[in-house]
Design a protein around this motif. Structure first.
Motif, mmCIF file in Angstrom:
data_model
loop_
_atom_site.group_PDB
_atom_site.id
_atom_site.type_symbol
_atom_site.label_atom_id
_atom_site.label_comp_id
_atom_site.label_asym_id
_atom_site.label_seq_id
_atom_site.Cartn_x
_atom_site.Cartn_y
_atom_site.Cartn_z
ATOM 1 N N ILE A 177 -0.166 -5.942 -55.724
ATOM 2 C CA ILE A 177 0.006 -5.910 -57.190
ATOM 3 C C ILE A 177 1.249 -6.730 -57.523
ATOM 4 O O ILE A 177 2.286 -6.573 -56.872
ATOM 5 C CB ILE A 177 0.166 -4.459 -57.696
ATOM 6 C CG1 ILE A 177 -1.091 -3.658 -57.372
ATOM 7 C CG2 ILE A 177 0.447 -4.426 -59.195
ATOM 8 C CD1 ILE A 177 -1.013 -2.201 -57.771
ATOM 9 N N TYR A 178 1.143 -7.573 -58.538
ATOM 10 C CA TYR A 178 2.250 -8.505 -58.797
ATOM 11 C C TYR A 178 2.870 -8.333 -60.172
ATOM 12 O O TYR A 178 3.597 -9.192 -60.652
ATOM 13 C CB TYR A 178 1.767 -9.945 -58.536
ATOM 14 C CG TYR A 178 1.358 -10.043 -57.067
ATOM 15 C CD1 TYR A 178 2.326 -10.105 -56.064
ATOM 16 C CD2 TYR A 178 0.024 -9.937 -56.688
ATOM 17 C CE1 TYR A 178 1.975 -10.102 -54.718
ATOM 18 C CE2 TYR A 178 -0.333 -9.934 -55.334
ATOM 19 C CZ TYR A 178 0.653 -10.024 -54.367
ATOM 20 O OH TYR A 178 0.311 -9.994 -53.043
ATOM 21 N N LYS A 179 2.630 -7.159 -60.779
ATOM 22 C CA LYS A 179 3.298 -6.851 -62.045
ATOM 23 C C LYS A 179 3.755 -5.409 -61.975
ATOM 24 O O LYS A 179 2.974 -4.525 -61.587
ATOM 25 C CB LYS A 179 2.308 -7.056 -63.198
ATOM 26 C CG LYS A 179 2.969 -6.935 -64.558
ATOM 27 C CD LYS A 179 2.027 -7.324 -65.689
ATOM 28 C CE LYS A 179 2.691 -6.970 -67.002
ATOM 29 N NZ LYS A 179 1.755 -6.460 -67.999
ATOM 30 N N SER A 180 5.015 -5.170 -62.314
ATOM 31 C CA SER A 180 5.499 -3.785 -62.291
ATOM 32 C C SER A 180 6.378 -3.522 -63.505
ATOM 33 O O SER A 180 6.898 -4.462 -64.135
ATOM 34 C CB SER A 180 6.245 -3.477 -60.992
ATOM 35 O OG SER A 180 7.307 -4.379 -60.804
ATOM 36 N N ALA A 181 6.522 -2.240 -63.813
ATOM 37 C CA ALA A 181 7.341 -1.828 -64.953
ATOM 38 C C ALA A 181 7.845 -0.422 -64.657
ATOM 39 O O ALA A 181 7.390 0.218 -63.699
ATOM 40 C CB ALA A 181 6.511 -1.852 -66.232
ATOM 41 N N SER A 182 8.777 0.065 -65.475
ATOM 42 C CA SER A 182 9.358 1.379 -65.197
ATOM 43 C C SER A 182 8.306 2.480 -65.364
ATOM 44 O O SER A 182 7.326 2.321 -66.108
ATOM 45 C CB SER A 182 10.542 1.646 -66.132
ATOM 46 O OG SER A 182 10.043 1.851 -67.435
ATOM 47 N N TYR A 183 8.545 3.595 -64.694
ATOM 48 C CA TYR A 183 7.591 4.711 -64.734
ATOM 49 C C TYR A 183 7.365 5.171 -66.172
ATOM 50 O O TYR A 183 6.236 5.389 -66.605
ATOM 51 C CB TYR A 183 8.138 5.857 -63.869
ATOM 52 C CG TYR A 183 7.177 7.014 -63.686
ATOM 53 C CD1 TYR A 183 6.041 6.891 -62.908
ATOM 54 C CD2 TYR A 183 7.435 8.256 -64.285
ATOM 55 C CE1 TYR A 183 5.167 7.949 -62.726
ATOM 56 C CE2 TYR A 183 6.574 9.327 -64.105
ATOM 57 C CZ TYR A 183 5.437 9.166 -63.328
ATOM 58 O OH TYR A 183 4.581 10.218 -63.152
ATOM 59 N N ASP A 184 8.458 5.288 -66.936
ATOM 60 C CA ASP A 184 8.306 5.815 -68.297
ATOM 61 C C ASP A 184 7.623 4.830 -69.236
ATOM 62 O O ASP A 184 7.065 5.247 -70.259
ATOM 63 C CB ASP A 184 9.682 6.224 -68.861
ATOM 64 C CG ASP A 184 10.153 7.536 -68.218
ATOM 65 O OD1 ASP A 184 9.286 8.268 -67.682
ATOM 66 O OD2 ASP A 184 11.364 7.811 -68.230
ATOM 67 N N SER A 185 7.650 3.538 -68.899
ATOM 68 C CA SER A 185 7.010 2.584 -69.813
ATOM 69 C C SER A 185 5.483 2.681 -69.760
ATOM 70 O O SER A 185 4.789 2.056 -70.576
ATOM 71 C CB SER A 185 7.476 1.149 -69.532
ATOM 72 O OG SER A 185 7.048 0.752 -68.257
ATOM 73 N N LEU A 186 4.962 3.493 -68.842
ATOM 74 C CA LEU A 186 3.526 3.784 -68.870
ATOM 75 C C LEU A 186 3.131 4.341 -70.245
ATOM 76 O O LEU A 186 2.046 4.062 -70.752
ATOM 77 C CB LEU A 186 3.202 4.798 -67.762
ATOM 78 C CG LEU A 186 1.756 5.257 -67.652
ATOM 79 C CD1 LEU A 186 0.834 4.087 -67.307
ATOM 80 C CD2 LEU A 186 1.624 6.350 -66.592
ATOM 81 N N THR A 187 4.031 5.134 -70.825
ATOM 82 C CA THR A 187 3.749 5.720 -72.142
ATOM 83 C C THR A 187 3.467 4.618 -73.165
ATOM 84 O O THR A 187 2.528 4.731 -73.964
ATOM 85 C CB THR A 187 4.975 6.547 -72.622
ATOM 86 O OG1 THR A 187 5.341 7.410 -71.558
ATOM 87 C CG2 THR A 187 4.664 7.340 -73.857
ATOM 88 N N VAL A 188 4.255 3.561 -73.108
ATOM 89 C CA VAL A 188 4.080 2.462 -74.065
ATOM 90 C C VAL A 188 2.705 1.819 -73.855
ATOM 91 O O VAL A 188 1.963 1.563 -74.815
ATOM 92 C CB VAL A 188 5.198 1.407 -73.862
ATOM 93 C CG1 VAL A 188 5.016 0.239 -74.825
ATOM 94 C CG2 VAL A 188 6.575 2.044 -74.017
ATOM 95 N N ALA A 189 2.362 1.600 -72.578
ATOM 96 C CA ALA A 189 1.085 0.929 -72.281
ATOM 97 C C ALA A 189 -0.102 1.761 -72.761
ATOM 98 O O ALA A 189 -1.057 1.239 -73.353
ATOM 99 C CB ALA A 189 0.992 0.659 -70.781
ATOM 100 N N VAL A 190 -0.037 3.069 -72.508
ATOM 101 C CA VAL A 190 -1.172 3.922 -72.886
ATOM 102 C C VAL A 190 -1.230 4.076 -74.412
ATOM 103 O O VAL A 190 -2.306 4.033 -75.017
ATOM 104 C CB VAL A 190 -1.090 5.294 -72.175
ATOM 105 C CG1 VAL A 190 -2.211 6.209 -72.643
ATOM 106 C CG2 VAL A 190 -1.159 5.107 -70.663
ATOM 107 N N THR A 191 -0.063 4.214 -75.037
ATOM 108 C CA THR A 191 -0.035 4.347 -76.501
ATOM 109 C C THR A 191 -0.645 3.107 -77.154
ATOM 110 O O THR A 191 -1.422 3.200 -78.107
ATOM 111 C CB THR A 191 1.423 4.546 -76.985
ATOM 112 O OG1 THR A 191 1.958 5.675 -76.296
ATOM 113 C CG2 THR A 191 1.493 4.778 -78.476
#
Ligand code: GLY
Ligand code: MN
Ligand code: MN
Length: 480
Positions: free
Chosen positions: A107-121
């Motif tokens: 996988i070649y893209k990562s972000a912080s654990y909490d930013s999952l909220t932004v992606a799902v929202t």
């Protein structure tokens, strides 16, 4: 971990399977949450970490607090996890970066654990479907509820997303995952053989540790030490008991007494988290009584019959029924049951003696994927689960295909409370010789279990050294 290509290929296959469930642009995202640490008494004294098995299958990363999103329309993949800071380094030492861990999984893209909220929202705000698997752990249930807005009580319900836009777990994703994990790849079969070797070593140590007068727990300790030295741990809580008629008896507090039968049902989880699951039953004195041997031989013959029938194309439900028929024929020879065997099979009389199914799938979980739903995992779409005792507990009924790994675990148990219930209700009164059964009140139970890989032309047992199973071989092994 396997090589990154293994995980990349699996995710590509999954993407293609999900693509078939909706037109392009309407597919949405697949959201995967790995496990987090679970506090035992307080946060810093956590249970030994065990990663989620579907996460391991698609991402391989064996660490807490990770999540991932696969965009089912574009194929973009993002890993959500946190890089360590100096506080973490003080306690845990230096750690690889999230980006490098992601790369291990391809996988070649990562972000912080909490930013999952932004992606799902964002996905929710744009009306995209959110596909996720039913969570097992409470933390993930709460996290998925808060991420998706689905009510906590609905988070684990599995239904097609296509029908209502999804306020629940995704049946499409569950089915796609099951279809892949049911068929083990060569690299997984190697791991299952490795877990099998560990499990067989555990059982050998256990058998050699049986001594009259010691406490059962001492044998458990010797046996579990084997897997703690070489693998991750046991694949499920050990069953080691002289009261084998209690199917999942986890107490190990009895003194080993002469003349009893000891059921040892135990398996290993290796360091790649693949499972084994074996059962053997031993006469505590080293020799079977003739009464024990008669029943033991029936179970051993049922185990062998199941193995001999196991091949691609046969439904494991039919293998279960074939072993039930053999069991009843042989119990009839002992005059424990009477009458027409086919009628007894139809009435489910075998369930009095074996109230569980012949076997289950095995892989990363000892009951593989049971968290995704027993019926979706173990039943073909045209198969209905029976209601009878025994057959109704069968976890794997499907038509077998090469690459399936299943258990072959017949048993005969004399469960006083169950016998009393059937007798008082008149169940099986035309077939069961209740008066003869009285002399089996203290008999206990016998189970014999092997793990079996379905091959293109039949089957083979996993693990390199099959444990002794025939009564003479058991007695020889115990005397040497
Ligand atoms: N560990 C219980 C079983 O054999 O499935
Ligand atoms: Mn078992
Ligand atoms: Mn089992």
């Amino acid at each position: 971990m396997f090589s990154k290509e293994v995980y990349m290929t699996r995710r590509r296959v999954l993407l293609n399977k999900m693509a078939a469930t909706a037109p392009e642009g309407k597919r949405g995202i697949a959201l995967f949450v790995g496990n987090v640490e679970a506090a035992a008494q307080y946060k810093d004294n956590a249970y030994k970490f065990r990663q989620d098995s579907s996460w391991l299958y698609y991402f391989g990363l064996d660490e807490p607090r990770m999540a991932a999103v696969i965009d089912l329309d574009t194929g973009e993949e993002t890993l959500y996890a946190d890089d360590v800071d100096i506080d973490d380094i003080i306690w845990m030492g230096p750690q690889p970066s999230v980006a490098s861990k992601a790369a291990e999984a391809g996988i070649y893209k990562s972000a912080s654990y909490d930013s999952l909220t932004v992606a799902v929202t964002k996905a929710l705000a744009t009306g995209r479907n959110i596909h996720y698997l039913p969570p097992t752990r409470y933390y993930n249930t709460m996290r998925l509820a808060s991420l998706t807005g689905v009510a906590v009580e609905n988070v684990g319900k599995v239904a097609p997303i296509g029908e209502d836009g999804g306020r629940h777990a995704s049946e499409e994703l569950v089915k796609a995952v099951i279809s892949m994990r049911l068929v083990k790849e060569p690299c997984e079969i190697e791991q299952l053989d490795d877990a099998g070797a560990l499990g067989q070593e555990m059982h050998t140590v256990a058998r050699n540790s049986i001594r009259l007068g010691i406490v059962e727990q001492e044998i458990v300790g010797e046996m579990e030490g084997v897997v703690l030295r070489k693998g991750w741990g046991v694949s499920f809580p050990t069953i080691l008991t002289q009261r084998g008629e209690t199917l999942h008896n986890h107490l190990h507090d009895k003194i080993v007494e002469p003349g009893k039968l000891m059921v040892i049902d135990a398996g290993a989880e290796n360091n790649m988290h693949y499972a084994s699951d074996f059962t053997r039953t031993y006469p505590t004195s080293g020799k079977f009584t003739s009464k024990q041997r008669d029943i033991y031989q029936i179970v051993a013959d049922c185990n062998e019959l199941a193995f001999s029938l196991t091949k691609p194309g046969i439904a494991y439900r039919d293998v279960h029924i074939a072993t039930a028929r053999l069991m009843l024929e042989r119990l009839k020879d002992l005059d424990l049951v009477r009458g027409d065997v086919d009628a007894m099979v139809a009435e489910g009389i075998a369930g009095l003696f074996q109230p569980h199914g012949l076997g289950h799938n095995m892989g990363l979980d000892v009951h593989d994927m049971e968290d995704l739903g027993e019926n979706l995992v173990g039943y073909d779409p045209d198969q209905k689960r029976a209601r009878q005792l025994g057959l109704g507990s069968l976890r794997m009924a499907r038509r077998l295909v090469p690459g399936n790994v299943i258990t072959d675990e017949p048993g005969i148990y004399f469960i006083p409370a169950l016998i009393a219930k059937w007798k008082s209700e008149g169940t099986g009164k035309d077939f069961v010789n209740y008066s003869k059964l009285e002399s089996y009140h203290d008999f206990g139970g016998i189970r014999i279990e092997d793990d079996v890989l379905v091959t293109p032309d039949g089957a083979r047992r996993t693990g390199p050294n099959r444990l002794p199973v025939q009564p003479d071989d058991i007695e020889d092994a115990m005397s040497s």
